[in-house]
Design a protein around this motif. Structure first.
Motif, mmCIF file in Angstrom:
data_model
loop_
_atom_site.group_PDB
_atom_site.id
_atom_site.type_symbol
_atom_site.label_atom_id
_atom_site.label_comp_id
_atom_site.label_asym_id
_atom_site.label_seq_id
_atom_site.Cartn_x
_atom_site.Cartn_y
_atom_site.Cartn_z
ATOM 1 N N ASP A 154 -36.084 38.157 43.385
ATOM 2 C CA ASP A 154 -36.052 38.592 41.983
ATOM 3 C C ASP A 154 -34.724 39.280 41.684
ATOM 4 O O ASP A 154 -34.230 39.204 40.553
ATOM 5 N N TYR A 155 -34.170 39.942 42.692
ATOM 6 C CA TYR A 155 -32.874 40.615 42.559
ATOM 7 C C TYR A 155 -32.019 40.296 43.784
ATOM 8 O O TYR A 155 -32.506 40.367 44.915
ATOM 9 N N SER A 185 -32.111 38.370 38.709
ATOM 10 C CA SER A 185 -30.951 39.161 38.309
ATOM 11 C C SER A 185 -29.996 39.292 39.488
ATOM 12 O O SER A 185 -30.424 39.297 40.648
ATOM 13 N N PHE A 186 -28.713 39.454 39.164
ATOM 14 C CA PHE A 186 -27.677 39.583 40.188
ATOM 15 C C PHE A 186 -26.837 40.811 39.875
ATOM 16 O O PHE A 186 -26.359 40.979 38.746
ATOM 17 N N SER A 199 -23.079 30.361 33.941
ATOM 18 C CA SER A 199 -24.484 30.298 34.345
ATOM 19 C C SER A 199 -25.349 31.216 33.497
ATOM 20 O O SER A 199 -26.477 30.863 33.137
ATOM 21 N N LEU A 200 -24.829 32.394 33.181
ATOM 22 C CA LEU A 200 -25.578 33.321 32.332
ATOM 23 C C LEU A 200 -25.755 32.761 30.918
ATOM 24 O O LEU A 200 -26.829 32.834 30.331
ATOM 25 N N PHE A 232 -29.970 31.911 35.136
ATOM 26 C CA PHE A 232 -30.692 33.072 35.631
ATOM 27 C C PHE A 232 -30.649 34.135 34.548
ATOM 28 O O PHE A 232 -29.949 33.984 33.538
ATOM 29 N N ALA A 233 -31.424 35.212 34.717
ATOM 30 C CA ALA A 233 -31.736 36.079 33.582
ATOM 31 C C ALA A 233 -30.668 37.105 33.230
ATOM 32 O O ALA A 233 -30.368 37.312 32.046
ATOM 33 N N PHE A 234 -30.090 37.748 34.223
ATOM 34 C CA PHE A 234 -29.294 38.945 33.923
ATOM 35 C C PHE A 234 -28.342 39.226 35.085
ATOM 36 O O PHE A 234 -28.645 38.925 36.241
#
Length: 317
Positions: A194-195, A223-224, A241-242, A247-249
């Motif tokens: 998830d992170y 998130s990264f 990519s964002l 991916f989300a955030f």
């Protein structure tokens, strides 16, 4: 011959006194650009300036040890130091608690919907159903880098019910991590995370480690965070990519170019948080740094060895 400790910055008087008690025959000099320095007398430096190379990386130089102020040493001429058998140590550990606090703030703001609440406030909009929420303990958090900062973060996350997963070079076990994997397993473990939090030093192997292929395989909800080194991330790939919602955030505290130019495309990426390399800002920095330096200094004058944070010049960390 008077020996010199050459520094890039000043310190409090109490630390000068402690240095003098260990090496009374040394002179402490701060290079402020205003004074003449007898370069052949410089044996130790605190910090490093590129302008020093023409003076201290010569046959006439007596430089024996460079104590870096930061944890990262990738900007130093490590190959030249290795060739001349110059010892190098860093400031690793000083920033562990501050960076942990920074990362915890980001994690809680995301999981409690604080970023969305700020956005709604700016619109004067009351919309509780638009604010996501989650429990941190339910998240799979992958910490890439299991050194002092990674261990401090893992310890803190464990308190909140997280089972931290670690990535290091070989996959060797590290206290505080539920599982650890080798760097070769990064992609496989990132697909589950998830992170993904990067705390790696910058080396040849970690430059642009986080590239388009990496971002392509993250979960859409992932998130990264990067508090390691800016060039570990291909920021163009990250931005694209964002924007494509692959991916989300992301939250970046370090960048390939610093200061980040005001016309950089990253500024306009909605699902990206930019902080200006502040995660390591540490109260009482001088005290923490001097604990490392003074212990090393005592060891150095006795037997020309270092006891804390010595860098393996063949590895770069």
């Amino acid at each position: 011959m008077t020996k010199i400790i050459l520094a890039t910055r000043t310190f409090k008087e109490t630390f000068y006194q402690q240095i003098e008690s260990i090496v009374p025959d040394y002179q402490f000099v701060v290079d402020d650009g205003q004074q003449s320095i007898n370069w052949s007398q410089v044996v130790i430096t605190i910090g490093w300036k590129s302008a020093w190379e023409k003076h201290l990386l010569t046959e006439e130089s007596n430089l024996k040890w460079v104590q870096a102020i930061s944890a990262g040493v990738d900007t130093l001429p490590l190959a030249s130091f290795a060739q001349r058998q110059i010892l190098v140590s860093n400031g690793s550990g000083i920033h562990a608690q501050s960076i942990t606090d920074h990362l915890l703030a980001l994690l809680f703001m995301e999981n409690r919907g604080i970023f969305e609440a700020i956005h709604l406030q700016q619109q004067h909009k009351w919309a509780p159903d638009d604010i996501p929420y989650a429990t941190l303990a339910d998240k799979r958090i992958l910490i890439v880098g299991t050194g002092q900062i990674g261990q401090q973060l893992a310890k803190a996350l464990t308190f909140f019910g997280v089972q931290p997963i670690g990535i290091n070079t070989s996959g060797h076990p590290v206290d505080g991590f539920t599982e650890t994997y080798a760097l070769n397993d990064l992609f496989a473990q990132s697909r589950l995370a998830d992170y993904v939090i990067n705390i790696l030093p910058l080396t040849k192997e970690t430059t642009h480690l986080y590239n388009q292929d990496f971002f392509d395989q993250l979960k859409a909800t992932a998130s990264f965070y990067n508090v390691g080194r800016g060039p570990s991330v291909d920021t163009k790939a990250l931005a694209e990519s964002l924007k494509a919602k692959q991916f989300a955030f992301a939250a970046l505290d370090v960048f390939e170019e610093e200061p980040l130019p005001n016309n950089d495309p990253l500024w306009s990426v909605d699902n990206l948080l930019i902080t200006p390399h502040i995660s390591g800002h540490t109260p009482h920095f001088q005290k923490a740094f001097m604990e490392i330096f003074l212990e090393n200094l005592a060891s150095f004058v006795k037997q020309e060895t270092l006891t804390k944070n010595e860098i393996d010049l063949s590895k770069g960390y």
